[in-house]
Scaffold this motif. Structure first.
Motif, mmCIF file in Angstrom:
data_model
loop_
_atom_site.group_PDB
_atom_site.id
_atom_site.type_symbol
_atom_site.label_atom_id
_atom_site.label_comp_id
_atom_site.label_asym_id
_atom_site.label_seq_id
_atom_site.Cartn_x
_atom_site.Cartn_y
_atom_site.Cartn_z
ATOM 1 N N PRO A 140 0.815 -1.222 0.000
ATOM 2 C CA PRO A 140 0.000 0.000 0.000
ATOM 3 C C PRO A 140 0.845 1.267 0.000
ATOM 4 C CG PRO A 140 -0.901 -1.575 1.538
ATOM 5 C CD PRO A 140 0.420 -2.127 1.091
ATOM 6 N N GLN A 141 1.927 1.262 0.765
ATOM 7 C CA GLN A 141 2.805 2.436 0.799
ATOM 8 C C GLN A 141 3.456 2.676 -0.558
ATOM 9 O OE1 GLN A 141 5.281 1.113 4.053
ATOM 10 N NE2 GLN A 141 4.283 2.482 5.527
ATOM 11 N N ALA A 142 3.920 1.608 -1.189
ATOM 12 C CA ALA A 142 4.534 1.741 -2.510
ATOM 13 C C ALA A 142 3.539 2.273 -3.524
ATOM 14 C CB ALA A 142 5.087 0.384 -2.962
ATOM 15 N N TYR A 143 2.315 1.757 -3.461
ATOM 16 C CA TYR A 143 1.321 2.192 -4.438
ATOM 17 C C TYR A 143 0.903 3.641 -4.198
ATOM 18 C CZ TYR A 143 -2.347 1.867 -7.879
ATOM 19 O OH TYR A 143 -3.116 2.059 -8.987
ATOM 20 N N ASP A 144 0.832 4.054 -2.937
ATOM 21 C CA ASP A 144 0.532 5.449 -2.648
ATOM 22 C C ASP A 144 1.618 6.370 -3.204
ATOM 23 O OD1 ASP A 144 -1.833 4.875 -1.395
ATOM 24 O OD2 ASP A 144 -1.031 4.979 0.643
ATOM 25 N N LEU A 145 2.874 5.938 -3.108
ATOM 26 C CA LEU A 145 3.971 6.723 -3.672
ATOM 27 C C LEU A 145 3.867 6.794 -5.196
ATOM 28 C CD1 LEU A 145 6.967 5.450 -1.498
ATOM 29 C CD2 LEU A 145 5.875 7.702 -1.392
ATOM 30 N N LEU A 146 3.469 5.687 -5.806
ATOM 31 C CA LEU A 146 3.292 5.672 -7.256
ATOM 32 C C LEU A 146 2.202 6.656 -7.687
ATOM 33 C CD1 LEU A 146 3.536 1.825 -7.883
ATOM 34 C CD2 LEU A 146 5.001 3.545 -8.943
ATOM 35 N N ARG A 147 1.085 6.650 -6.978
ATOM 36 C CA ARG A 147 -0.006 7.574 -7.312
ATOM 37 C C ARG A 147 0.407 9.015 -7.069
ATOM 38 N NH1 ARG A 147 -5.347 6.892 -4.642
ATOM 39 N NH2 ARG A 147 -5.977 8.233 -6.365
ATOM 40 N N GLU A 148 1.148 9.237 -5.998
ATOM 41 C CA GLU A 148 1.623 10.589 -5.702
ATOM 42 C C GLU A 148 2.523 11.097 -6.828
ATOM 43 O OE1 GLU A 148 3.332 12.213 -1.675
ATOM 44 O OE2 GLU A 148 4.980 11.330 -2.827
ATOM 45 N N SER A 149 3.457 10.263 -7.262
ATOM 46 C CA SER A 149 4.357 10.669 -8.347
ATOM 47 C C SER A 149 3.609 10.883 -9.647
ATOM 48 C CB SER A 149 5.455 9.617 -8.544
ATOM 49 O OG SER A 149 6.438 9.720 -7.538
ATOM 50 N N ASP A 150 2.638 10.020 -9.930
ATOM 51 C CA ASP A 150 1.837 10.165 -11.144
ATOM 52 C C ASP A 150 1.104 11.501 -11.141
ATOM 53 O OD1 ASP A 150 0.573 8.956 -13.613
ATOM 54 O OD2 ASP A 150 -1.219 9.297 -12.394
ATOM 55 N N SER A 151 0.515 11.865 -10.003
ATOM 56 C CA SER A 151 -0.206 13.129 -9.903
ATOM 57 C C SER A 151 0.727 14.322 -10.076
ATOM 58 C CB SER A 151 -0.910 13.200 -8.541
ATOM 59 O OG SER A 151 -1.587 14.431 -8.393
ATOM 60 N N ARG A 152 1.890 14.265 -9.437
ATOM 61 C CA ARG A 152 2.838 15.378 -9.542
ATOM 62 C C ARG A 152 3.414 15.487 -10.944
ATOM 63 N NH1 ARG A 152 6.221 14.941 -3.777
ATOM 64 N NH2 ARG A 152 4.455 15.515 -2.435
ATOM 65 N N LEU A 153 3.639 14.343 -11.594
ATOM 66 C CA LEU A 153 4.133 14.364 -12.971
ATOM 67 C C LEU A 153 3.126 15.054 -13.887
ATOM 68 C CD1 LEU A 153 5.854 11.473 -14.885
ATOM 69 C CD2 LEU A 153 3.927 12.663 -15.919
#
Length: 404
Positions: A265-278
């Motif tokens: 879950p933590q890894a996926y939250d980081l992925l979504r965070e990066s996707d949004s910022r990108l």
């Protein structure tokens, strides 16, 4: 490329004697544009091939036939982003017959264009780092280590020459990649430790993305592109870690999630965070070819996150209580990851000849069986990337971040 898994990934790190270095810069194959998406935006699906062929021929013309083996399909986005920011006319050249095009001639991105030269530099540099890691880790036969080490050295030198020609200083990037082993050997636990592990990948991607704005003579876009690249680097590193977790554990390889005690879950939250910022960063930049950038960069990332989310049981609330043993990624593996020699054979035989475009083939880096690119669709049958999503979260746009 939000998960509901509540169990923490074990914090046990494989023994250093069996751990395999992962430099995290393995961007090969993350972006897979969908032909349906091209039609939706009114784009010719051959545009992807136009840039890929330009990169392949640019590597050949500038660095010899063997350099074509370094063709990195995700580096194509550098060519696309450079063109999308440039006010000058798009450079195209007539290419000869190739199996990828059904033995037809085609107009492709010019090998002399700044974007293609940048993509070639990235391909050479990342291939050199990857091959060197394989050789150092003993992942190839003893007799093959010396020639492969020489190939890695040659590609690194060619990357530096290519970079000089476009005004890019790659020395800091090489230095960052060379720190990966030390970082892994001293990896601790927690978010800060994971951030240190992904930093070399993020730095490389950030500087390559930023240089697209410099080559396009758009200094006002440099910061936005650097931010987009920084986030893309984290997505590439973490997506690879999530997908390879089970195989890394089975083979005693280093995995950044296991090493730092990062949960799915933590890894996926980081992925979504990066996707949004990108996406925010790309929106801040002034681009001319917005539909093309969306089709070749943003939409494929949505597909990656969706697949990873489904693979680890993405539903709202982070409460399904699955263990990692319940996770099944969306892939078909033929067995263990191919060795270096086999990978190069697959690259030369499937990718550089165009066989992968029209026939089922083995992915050189993972050993997965893949459908032909021409038939490969990651859109899940929905136009906007969320209409038919079955992630079960109840608020699909909040789950997939498809911005619709």
């Amino acid at each position: 490329m939000t998960a509901c898994q509540s169990a923490e990934i074990t914090k046990h790190r494989p023994a250093p004697t069996t751990a395999s270095r992962e430099n995290g810069a393995e961007l090969f194959g993350l972006l897979r544009p969908c032909s349906h998406g091209a039609a939706k935006y009114g784009i010719d699906a051959a545009e992807w091939r136009t840039h890929m062929c330009g990169l392949c021929l640019g590597l050949r013309d500038g660095h010899g036939q063997l350099a074509r083996a370094t063709t990195n399909v995700d580096a194509i986005v550098l060519s696309v982003l450079t063109e999308a920011q440039s006010a000058s006319a798009v450079e195209r050249t007539q290419a000869g017959r190739c199996a990828l095009r059904g033995m037809q001639r085609a107009s492709v991105a010019s090998a002399k264009s700044p974007g293609v030269r940048l993509a070639a530099t990235a391909s050479l540099l990342l291939a050199s780092a990857k091959v060197r890691d394989h050789v150092d880790d003993g992942d190839t036969a003893v007799l093959a280590r010396t020639p492969m080490a020489k190939a890695a050295s040659r590609w690194a030198g060619q990357a530096q020459v290519s970079a000089q020609g476009i005004g890019l200083d790659v020395e800091p990037l090489v230095a960052a990649l060379n720190t990966q082993t030390r970082l892994e050997q001293s990896a601790g636990s927690g978010a800060d430790a994971l951030a240190r592990l992904t930093a070399p990948t993020q730095l490389c991607a950030a500087e390559f993305f930023a240089h697209t704005a410099i080559l396009a003579e758009r200094p006002d876009n440099v910061d936005a592109m650097r931010t987009a690249g920084w986030q893309f680097g984290r997505i590439a590193h973490l997506a690879d870690a999530v997908q390879d977790y089970d195989q890394d554990m089975a083979r005693g390889r280093f995995n950044p999630l296991a090493a730092t005690g990062t949960s799915m879950p933590q890894a996926y939250d980081l992925l979504r965070e990066s996707d949004s910022r990108l996406r925010d960063a790309v929106a801040q930049a002034e681009l001319d070819a917005v539909p093309t950038v969306r089709w070749m960069l943003l939409d494929p990332l949505t597909s990656v996150l969706r697949k990873l989310g489904h693979g680890i049981g993405a539903v709202a609330g982070h409460a399904c209580g699955m263990s990692h043993g319940d996770v099944h990624m969306d892939s078909r593996r033929t067995g263990q990851r191919p060795g270096l020699g086999e990978s190069l054979t697959l690259i030369l035989g499937s990718y550089c000849t165009g066989y992968a475009c029209c026939a089922e083939h083995t992915q050189p880096c993972t050993g997965e069986r893949k459908q032909p690119w021409i038939n490969n669709c990651d859109c899940g049958g929905c136009d906007c990337g969320c209409g038919d999503c079955d992630c079960g979260c109840g608020d699909c746009c909040g789950c997939c971040d498809c911005s619709c």
